[in-house]
Design a protein around this motif. Structure first.
Motif, PDB file in Angstrom:
ATOM      1  N   LEU A 184       0.817  -1.207   0.000  1.00 59.67           N
ATOM      2  CA  LEU A 184       0.000   0.000   0.000  1.00 59.67           C
ATOM      3  C   LEU A 184       0.855   1.263   0.000  1.00 59.67           C
ATOM      4  N   VAL A 185       1.976   1.258   0.707  1.00 60.36           N
ATOM      5  CA  VAL A 185       2.877   2.407   0.686  1.00 60.36           C
ATOM      6  C   VAL A 185       3.454   2.609  -0.720  1.00 60.36           C
ATOM      7  N   LEU A 186       3.865   1.531  -1.365  1.00 55.33           N
ATOM      8  CA  LEU A 186       4.376   1.643  -2.740  1.00 55.33           C
ATOM      9  C   LEU A 186       3.296   2.134  -3.697  1.00 55.33           C
ATOM     10  N   LEU A 187       2.064   1.686  -3.501  1.00 56.22           N
ATOM     11  CA  LEU A 187       0.963   2.137  -4.350  1.00 56.22           C
ATOM     12  C   LEU A 187       0.720   3.636  -4.172  1.00 56.22           C
ATOM     13  N   VAL A 188       0.754   4.123  -2.941  1.00 56.80           N
ATOM     14  CA  VAL A 188       0.567   5.550  -2.693  1.00 56.80           C
ATOM     15  C   VAL A 188       1.707   6.354  -3.324  1.00 56.80           C
ATOM     16  N   ILE A 189       2.938   5.868  -3.218  1.00 50.89           N
ATOM     17  CA  ILE A 189       4.078   6.567  -3.831  1.00 50.89           C
ATOM     18  C   ILE A 189       3.906   6.622  -5.341  1.00 50.89           C
ATOM     19  N   PHE A 190       3.473   5.528  -5.940  1.00 50.96           N
ATOM     20  CA  PHE A 190       3.266   5.505  -7.392  1.00 50.96           C
ATOM     21  C   PHE A 190       2.154   6.470  -7.798  1.00 50.96           C
ATOM     22  N   ILE A 191       1.060   6.514  -7.045  1.00 53.43           N
ATOM     23  CA  ILE A 191      -0.061   7.401  -7.371  1.00 53.43           C
ATOM     24  C   ILE A 191       0.364   8.864  -7.260  1.00 53.43           C
ATOM     25  N   VAL A 192       1.205   9.174  -6.298  1.00 50.99           N
ATOM     26  CA  VAL A 192       1.637  10.555  -6.106  1.00 50.99           C
ATOM     27  C   VAL A 192       2.636  10.971  -7.184  1.00 50.99           C
ATOM     28  N   THR A 193       3.574  10.081  -7.571  1.00 48.26           N
ATOM     29  CA  THR A 193       4.629  10.475  -8.512  1.00 48.26           C
ATOM     30  C   THR A 193       4.235  10.317  -9.974  1.00 48.26           C
ATOM     31  N   ALA A 194       3.234   9.542 -10.310  1.00 51.25           N
ATOM     32  CA  ALA A 194       2.870   9.322 -11.709  1.00 51.25           C
ATOM     33  C   ALA A 194       2.479  10.610 -12.430  1.00 51.25           C
ATOM     34  N   PRO A 195       1.693  11.492 -11.852  1.00 52.57           N
ATOM     35  CA  PRO A 195       1.371  12.735 -12.577  1.00 52.57           C
ATOM     36  C   PRO A 195       2.586  13.646 -12.785  1.00 52.57           C
ATOM     37  N   LEU A 196       3.603  13.510 -11.961  1.00 55.54           N
ATOM     38  CA  LEU A 196       4.785  14.354 -12.108  1.00 55.54           C
ATOM     39  C   LEU A 196       5.666  13.925 -13.271  1.00 55.54           C
ATOM     40  N   LEU A 197       5.499  12.696 -13.756  1.00 50.64           N
ATOM     41  CA  LEU A 197       6.353  12.191 -14.829  1.00 50.64           C
ATOM     42  C   LEU A 197       5.959  12.713 -16.204  1.00 50.64           C
ATOM     43  N   SER A 198       4.762  13.207 -16.350  1.00 53.29           N
ATOM     44  CA  SER A 198       4.351  13.729 -17.655  1.00 53.29           C
ATOM     45  C   SER A 198       4.560  15.234 -17.674  1.00 53.29           C
ATOM     46  N   GLN A 251       3.781  17.500 -20.087  1.00 53.95           N
ATOM     47  CA  GLN A 251       3.074  17.957 -21.259  1.00 53.95           C
ATOM     48  C   GLN A 251       2.356  19.267 -20.965  1.00 53.95           C
ATOM     49  N   VAL A 252       2.338  20.104 -21.960  1.00 57.88           N
ATOM     50  CA  VAL A 252       1.577  21.334 -21.892  1.00 57.88           C
ATOM     51  C   VAL A 252       0.350  21.127 -22.753  1.00 57.88           C
ATOM     52  N   LYS A 253      -0.802  21.360 -22.194  1.00 61.41           N
ATOM     53  CA  LYS A 253      -2.036  21.144 -22.951  1.00 61.41           C
ATOM     54  C   LYS A 253      -2.255  22.327 -23.886  1.00 61.41           C
ATOM     55  N   LEU A 254      -2.255  22.039 -25.173  1.00 55.56           N
ATOM     56  CA  LEU A 254      -2.441  23.062 -26.197  1.00 55.56           C
ATOM     57  C   LEU A 254      -3.535  22.627 -27.141  1.00 55.56           C
ATOM     58  N   GLU A 255      -4.228  23.591 -27.679  1.00 56.13           N
ATOM     59  CA  GLU A 255      -5.165  23.316 -28.752  1.00 56.13           C
ATOM     60  C   GLU A 255      -4.523  23.846 -30.026  1.00 56.13           C
ATOM     61  N   LEU A 256      -3.980  22.947 -30.822  1.00 54.46           N
ATOM     62  CA  LEU A 256      -3.259  23.335 -32.031  1.00 54.46           C
ATOM     63  C   LEU A 256      -4.237  23.665 -33.145  1.00 54.46           C
ATOM     64  N   PRO A 257      -3.890  24.633 -33.986  1.00 53.54           N
ATOM     65  CA  PRO A 257      -4.782  24.979 -35.092  1.00 53.54           C
ATOM     66  C   PRO A 257      -4.794  23.877 -36.143  1.00 53.54           C
ATOM     67  N   LYS A 258      -5.892  23.778 -36.824  1.00 52.06           N
ATOM     68  CA  LYS A 258      -6.045  22.799 -37.896  1.00 52.06           C
ATOM     69  C   LYS A 258      -5.678  23.464 -39.220  1.00 52.06           C
ATOM     70  N   ALA A 259      -4.902  22.758 -40.026  1.00 50.00           N
ATOM     71  CA  ALA A 259      -4.504  23.292 -41.328  1.00 50.00           C
ATOM     72  C   ALA A 259      -4.396  22.140 -42.309  1.00 50.00           C
ATOM     73  N   SER A 260      -4.614  22.445 -43.563  1.00 52.82           N
ATOM     74  CA  SER A 260      -4.468  21.424 -44.592  1.00 52.82           C
ATOM     75  C   SER A 260      -3.397  21.891 -45.569  1.00 52.82           C
ATOM     76  N   ALA A 261      -2.631  20.944 -46.040  1.00 48.69           N
ATOM     77  CA  ALA A 261      -1.564  21.259 -46.987  1.00 48.69           C
ATOM     78  C   ALA A 261      -1.484  20.145 -48.012  1.00 48.69           C
ATOM     79  N   GLN A 262      -1.001  20.501 -49.171  1.00 44.17           N
ATOM     80  CA  GLN A 262      -0.842  19.508 -50.218  1.00 44.17           C
ATOM     81  C   GLN A 262       0.536  18.876 -50.099  1.00 44.17           C
TER      82      GLN A 262
END
Length: 151
Positions: free
Chosen positions: A28-42, A44-55
């Motif tokens: 249970l201690v290892l599970l709590v450590i994993f739950i706490v540290t898992a979000p820190l490993l990512s 990522q910056v959440k972005l909404e990228l524009p949509k574009a089309s190209a040939q």
């Protein structure tokens, strides 16, 4: 832990079971450590990228085989020409929207002056994709079929 009494009346054997409570606590201690540290490993910056089309660009760059023999004669895709004609063709190829690849094959006995002049003419025309073509050196101790020779 199993406790035994000092009297011989009951003479029961000690309990031979594994106590699971410490193992569950560690899990249970290892599970709590994993739950706490898992979000820190990512990271990522959440972005909404524009949509574009190209040939898709399907224009492939052409390949020019430029050879220089031992006498200094230049060959453009197998056709003999002078230095001035090669420079004019370089200028025409440099003006195209897609730059061609120049594969330069020079005989080992040709004076370096002829190679340097050719490179200078290509550079003046704006061509930068130039590759030198050579034959691979044979591996010592190997025959032509790729197997090692017998002593």
């Amino acid at each position: 832990m199993a406790f035994a009494s000092f009297d011989n009346k009951g003479s029961s054997a000690p309990v031979a079971e594994i106590n699971m409570v410490p193992l569950i606590d560690v899990m249970l201690v290892l599970l709590v450590i994993f739950i706490v540290t898992a979000p820190l490993l990512s990271h990522q910056v959440k972005l909404e990228l524009p949509k574009a089309s190209a040939q898709v660009m399907s224009a492939k760059a052409e390949k020019i085989d430029l050879s220089i023999d031992a006498d200094g004669v230049r060959y453009w895709n197998g056709q003999a020409l002078s230095r001035d004609e090669a420079a004019a063709r370089f200028a025409a190829e440099g003006a195209k929207p897609t730059q061609p690849e120049v594969h330069l094959r020079a005989d080992q006995a040709v004076p370096y002056r002829a190679v340097a002049e050719t490179l200078a003419d290509a550079s003046k025309a704006g061509l930068t994709k130039i590759g030198f073509v050579t034959d691979p050196a044979p591996v010592k101790g190997a025959e032509h079929n790729g197997k090692a020779s017998k002593p």
